[in-house]
Design a protein around this motif. Structure first.
Motif, short mmCIF file in Angstrom:
data_model
loop_
_atom_site.label_atom_id
_atom_site.label_comp_id
_atom_site.label_asym_id
_atom_site.label_seq_id
_atom_site.Cartn_x
_atom_site.Cartn_y
_atom_site.Cartn_z
N ILE A 130 1.69 -1.00 -10.82
CA ILE A 130 1.94 -2.64 -10.68
C ILE A 130 1.66 -3.40 -12.12
CG2 ILE A 130 0.92 -4.73 -9.48
CD1 ILE A 130 0.10 -2.94 -7.28
N ALA A 168 -4.05 -5.97 -6.17
CA ALA A 168 -3.22 -6.76 -5.29
C ALA A 168 -3.81 -7.47 -4.26
CB ALA A 168 -2.03 -5.82 -4.78
N CYS A 208 4.44 -6.09 -6.81
CA CYS A 208 4.43 -4.59 -6.28
C CYS A 208 5.64 -4.15 -5.78
CB CYS A 208 3.51 -4.74 -4.84
SG CYS A 208 3.01 -3.13 -3.89
N THR A 231 4.33 3.31 -1.26
CA THR A 231 3.36 2.94 -2.06
C THR A 231 3.39 3.33 -3.54
OG1 THR A 231 1.90 5.13 -2.05
CG2 THR A 231 1.65 3.52 -0.14
N GLN A 250 -2.70 -8.23 -0.68
CA GLN A 250 -2.26 -7.02 0.14
C GLN A 250 -3.62 -6.12 0.31
OE1 GLN A 250 0.85 -5.74 -3.10
NE2 GLN A 250 1.88 -5.09 -1.35
N PRO A 281 -0.22 -9.61 -9.06
CA PRO A 281 -0.12 -7.97 -9.05
C PRO A 281 0.68 -8.06 -7.48
CG PRO A 281 -2.18 -8.64 -9.81
CD PRO A 281 -1.57 -9.77 -9.79
N SER A 282 0.44 -8.55 -6.45
CA SER A 282 1.00 -8.49 -5.09
C SER A 282 2.62 -8.91 -5.45
CB SER A 282 0.37 -9.40 -4.06
OG SER A 282 -0.82 -8.83 -3.73
N CYS A 334 7.36 -6.40 -0.53
CA CYS A 334 5.92 -6.15 -0.63
C CYS A 334 5.45 -6.40 0.83
CB CYS A 334 5.08 -7.12 -1.78
SG CYS A 334 5.01 -8.74 -1.20
N THR A 375 -7.88 -2.81 -4.49
CA THR A 375 -6.77 -2.88 -5.30
C THR A 375 -6.70 -4.20 -6.07
OG1 THR A 375 -4.36 -2.96 -5.37
CG2 THR A 375 -5.47 -3.69 -3.37
N GLU A 429 3.39 -0.91 -0.46
CA GLU A 429 2.19 -1.46 -0.58
C GLU A 429 1.42 -0.65 -1.61
OE1 GLU A 429 0.93 -0.83 3.70
OE2 GLU A 429 1.29 1.38 3.47
N PRO A 430 0.04 -1.25 -1.67
CA PRO A 430 -0.75 -0.50 -2.66
C PRO A 430 -1.23 0.93 -2.28
CG PRO A 430 -1.47 -2.71 -2.31
CD PRO A 430 -0.44 -2.42 -1.27
N ASP A 489 -2.16 0.71 -8.73
CA ASP A 489 -2.48 -0.37 -9.60
C ASP A 489 -1.83 -0.25 -10.94
OD1 ASP A 489 -3.65 -1.30 -7.35
OD2 ASP A 489 -5.84 -1.51 -8.31
#
Length: 318
Positions: free
Chosen positions: A260, A229, A281, A254, A232, A277-278, A176, A227, A203-204, A257
């Motif tokens: 994720i 996350a 990812c 990417t 991030q 969430p992060s 991530c 986001t 990444e988001p 959400d």
């Protein structure tokens, strides 16, 4: 530019202090993703619930005694905040942490619990780097940046060092990406130990600053990402991390959400592990089919698990 030697030196400092987190695997993960073998580095089981403890402790342990005595400061939405607070407590030095006003309540409470002083700010209206610089100057503190610090990057890289030592060479490593400290360290470890490994950052979608920056060949700023996350929500790649990513990371992709959340749910149901969430990812990209993993050995960082039961249920319970 950090080296494998720096990561290995960090591993020696962390020995007996940081947890050597397990590598999780299982047929259900392989079947769900289509990979030959999925190997999850469970940093959600690290001290403070995230990989961030590795870098924070390595950075504080590496400070000259005088700088350490002055106290340390940083800016973080939660995981690095907790990590630095604990690292400072273990070294018996004060810590002052700038945290966004909308930081997750659980992370805020944990950071306070480790004894740090919290200074709130509005992440959408105030520049975090300017605030940190002003705080450091006003109080004479030593900054320990959450990612733009060579000792932080090297410490984070010990996660990949352990993963490769325990699981063997990897075809793909998914990491991530926020400010870039974890992937800078992990890509350095991977290039040194398993040079044929393809390193991919995730990444988001709403915070695609690394994707844009790599395409432009220079650091590109985006609005602070909206986001789930929160780890991030960085608007621009790190000044020190970006050159490492340019040199040692094959690609950054990417995820949404929604993807994720799907990954969080599957990790809970199939791997019996809780990821924030992060933290989910990187796995989300694999689960969503955004990485060609057929027949390959794929390492994935589950970078953190700091999420309250209420928030977890809110996200995955529907």
């Amino acid at each position: 530019m950090i080296t494998l030697d720096d990561v290995q030196a960090a591993a020696r400092r962390l020995e007996g202090v940081a947890h050597r987190t397990p590598v999780l695997s299982g047929r259900s993960l392989d079947e769900a993703t289509g990979a030959g073998r999925v190997l999850l580095k469970a940093e959600n089981l690290q001290r403070v619930g995230a990989f961030k403890f590795r870098g924070a402790y390595n950075a504080v342990a590496s400070l000259p005694a005088e700088e350490r005595r002055r106290g340390v400061a940083t800016v973080s939405s939660g995981n690095h905040a907790q990590a630095l607070a604990l690292a400072a407590r273990l070294h018996e030095v004060p810590a002052v942490i700038l945290m966004p006003e909308d930081a997750p309540a659980g992370k805020l409470a944990a950071t306070k619990g480790y004894g740090a002083e919290i200074v709130p700010f509005d992440r959408y209206e105030q520049d975090r780097e300017d605030l940190l610089a002003a705080l450091v100057e006003a109080r004479g503190l030593t900054p320990v940046h959450p990612y733009d610090n060579p000792f932080v990057m090297a410490g984070q890289g010990t996660a990949a060092l352990e993963l490769i030592e325990d699981a063997g060479p990897l075809d793909v490593l998914l990491v991530c990406v926020g400010g870039g400290g974890l992937i800078a360290g992990c890509s350095t470890a991977a290039r040194g130990l398993s040079p044929d490994t393809r390193v991919i950052g995730v990444e988001p979608e709403e915070g695609d600053d690394f994707v844009r920056s790599l395409a432009a060949g220079e650091r590109v700023r985006v609005p602070v990402p909206r986001t789930i996350a929160d780890g991030q929500q960085t608007p621009i790649p790190g000044e020190l991390t970006f050159p490492v990513v340019q040199e040692r990371v094959d690609e950054v992709i990417t995820v949404s959400d929604a993807e994720i959340v799907t990954a969080m749910r599957l990790l809970f149901e199939r791997a019996k592990t809780v990821a924030e969430p992060s933290g989910a990812c990187a796995f989300a990209a694999l689960l969503a089919g955004k990485v060609d993993a057929a027949g390959l050995r794929v390492g994935v960082t589950i970078s953190g698990g700091n999420i309250t039961a209420a928030r977890f249920a809110e996200l995955v319970g529907t």
